[in-house]
Design a protein around this motif. Sequence first.
Motif, short mmCIF file in Angstrom:
data_model
loop_
_atom_site.label_atom_id
_atom_site.label_comp_id
_atom_site.label_asym_id
_atom_site.label_seq_id
_atom_site.Cartn_x
_atom_site.Cartn_y
_atom_site.Cartn_z
N THR A 205 47.60 68.94 97.46
CA THR A 205 48.02 67.80 96.53
C THR A 205 49.36 67.06 97.22
O THR A 205 49.63 66.09 96.61
CB THR A 205 48.60 68.38 95.15
N ARG A 206 49.39 67.48 98.53
CA ARG A 206 50.50 66.58 99.30
C ARG A 206 50.30 65.14 99.29
O ARG A 206 51.26 64.42 99.03
CB ARG A 206 50.84 67.11 100.63
N ILE A 207 49.11 64.69 99.59
CA ILE A 207 49.07 63.18 99.76
C ILE A 207 49.08 62.57 98.47
O ILE A 207 49.16 61.25 98.29
CB ILE A 207 47.53 62.99 100.60
N LEU A 208 48.88 63.27 97.28
CA LEU A 208 48.68 62.55 95.88
C LEU A 208 50.15 62.40 95.51
O LEU A 208 50.07 61.82 94.39
CB LEU A 208 47.95 63.54 95.07
N GLU A 209 51.12 62.91 96.15
CA GLU A 209 52.38 62.91 95.39
C GLU A 209 53.00 61.51 95.30
O GLU A 209 53.67 60.88 94.29
CB GLU A 209 53.57 63.77 96.21
N ALA A 210 52.71 60.61 96.25
CA ALA A 210 53.17 59.43 96.26
C ALA A 210 51.98 58.23 95.82
O ALA A 210 52.28 56.83 95.87
CB ALA A 210 53.54 58.80 97.57
N LEU A 211 50.83 58.61 95.39
CA LEU A 211 49.79 57.64 94.94
C LEU A 211 49.75 57.89 93.50
O LEU A 211 49.87 58.56 92.71
CB LEU A 211 48.54 58.25 95.49
N SER A 212 49.09 56.73 92.85
CA SER A 212 48.65 56.55 91.66
C SER A 212 47.29 57.09 91.27
O SER A 212 46.50 56.59 92.00
CB SER A 212 48.95 55.00 91.00
N VAL A 213 46.98 57.72 90.46
CA VAL A 213 45.72 58.46 90.34
C VAL A 213 45.37 58.31 88.92
O VAL A 213 46.13 58.33 87.73
CB VAL A 213 45.80 60.14 90.52
N ASP A 214 44.21 57.91 88.71
CA ASP A 214 43.56 57.63 87.35
C ASP A 214 42.66 58.72 86.70
O ASP A 214 43.05 59.02 85.76
CB ASP A 214 42.55 56.42 87.56
N LYS A 215 42.02 59.31 87.70
CA LYS A 215 41.28 60.35 87.21
C LYS A 215 41.02 61.57 88.24
O LYS A 215 41.06 61.26 89.32
CB LYS A 215 39.66 60.16 86.70
N THR A 216 41.09 62.97 87.80
CA THR A 216 40.90 63.87 88.66
C THR A 216 39.84 64.69 88.11
O THR A 216 39.74 64.97 86.99
CB THR A 216 42.36 64.80 88.32
N HIS A 217 39.00 65.18 89.21
CA HIS A 217 37.81 66.19 88.75
C HIS A 217 38.04 67.33 89.45
O HIS A 217 38.47 67.31 90.82
CB HIS A 217 36.72 65.42 89.33
N VAL A 218 37.66 68.32 88.75
CA VAL A 218 37.61 69.68 89.46
C VAL A 218 36.36 70.15 89.54
O VAL A 218 35.50 70.20 88.78
CB VAL A 218 38.50 70.82 88.71
N ILE A 219 35.91 70.49 90.98
CA ILE A 219 34.59 70.86 91.16
C ILE A 219 34.55 72.61 91.62
O ILE A 219 35.39 72.68 92.50
CB ILE A 219 33.79 70.18 92.20
N VAL A 220 33.60 73.40 91.03
CA VAL A 220 33.77 74.74 91.53
C VAL A 220 32.14 74.82 91.54
O VAL A 220 31.25 74.80 90.58
CB VAL A 220 34.26 75.46 90.44
N ASN A 221 31.77 75.61 92.40
CA ASN A 221 30.32 76.04 92.59
C ASN A 221 29.30 74.89 92.49
O ASN A 221 28.32 75.06 91.64
CB ASN A 221 29.92 77.27 91.87
N GLY A 222 29.58 73.72 93.05
CA GLY A 222 28.83 72.39 93.17
C GLY A 222 28.56 71.79 91.41
O GLY A 222 27.83 70.97 91.50
N LYS A 223 29.39 72.39 90.68
CA LYS A 223 29.48 71.72 89.29
C LYS A 223 30.82 71.15 89.07
O LYS A 223 31.68 71.90 89.45
CB LYS A 223 29.00 72.58 88.35
N ILE A 224 30.91 69.87 88.38
CA ILE A 224 32.38 69.28 87.91
C ILE A 224 32.60 70.18 86.69
O ILE A 224 31.98 69.91 85.65
CB ILE A 224 32.30 67.94 87.86
#
Length: 247
Positions: A205-224
């Motif tokens: 998550t280091r690069i995200l600390e200074a950025l504006s994020v609209d949506k976050t998706h979590v993918i596990v075993n090929g599925k969101i």
Amino acid sequence: MADLLDIKNLSVSVEEKAILDAVNLTINKGETHVLMGPNGAGKSTLGNAIMGNPRYIITGGEIVFNGENITAEAVDKRAKRGIFLSFQNPLEVPGVSLGNFIRSAMEQRFGKRIRLWDFRKELKASMDILGMDHSYAERDLNVGFSGGEKKKAEILQLLMLKPELAILDETDSGLDVDAVRTVSEGVKAYQKNMDGALLIITHSTRILEALSVDKTHVIVNGKIKATGDGSLVNKINDEGFESFLEG
């Protein structure tokens, strides 16, 4: 906002092994999306499938970009449309300077000859954003570059090519704190100055600390498994991916 990228029930295999299973994802123009998950979850597979890497075989579903089905299009055609993919391990290209590589890519991207004076002026301005010595433009692409320098060279390409969709695959991997900060500045410049969209693929998550994020998706075993706003990054920071693995 208008849809820029619409992925519908996408399934992908690599060497006859199923990796992605009916993935759905929509990215609007100007949005920044983050795709997170443990190693081997399918993050890079999704990025490569969007870019059209022929090693990644689409077995179901479709990819629609700017309203057109590009599922069967070749990589070069997708690049001309304005799709950009950074790599976890950028390739070295002996005999081709960084500057010449970018100028050639720009001419392919925009379908016209780029005047050398205009190119050099824009290149220097973009290198200054990244704190890059101008002499790097004359060096062979990525040859002898450190990990941080290779990532900066890719963000430089991002700034020069002005893609409509930029997919950044583990851009912060292996970088020290200063390099992550510099790369983040380049990504922020892209966010600020261009009406494009970002898909940032990472398990950190280091690069995200200074950025504006609209949506976050979590993918596990090929599925969101989950989609949320930027606060989902904080949940992952605190709890990891364990709760998503259980579902």
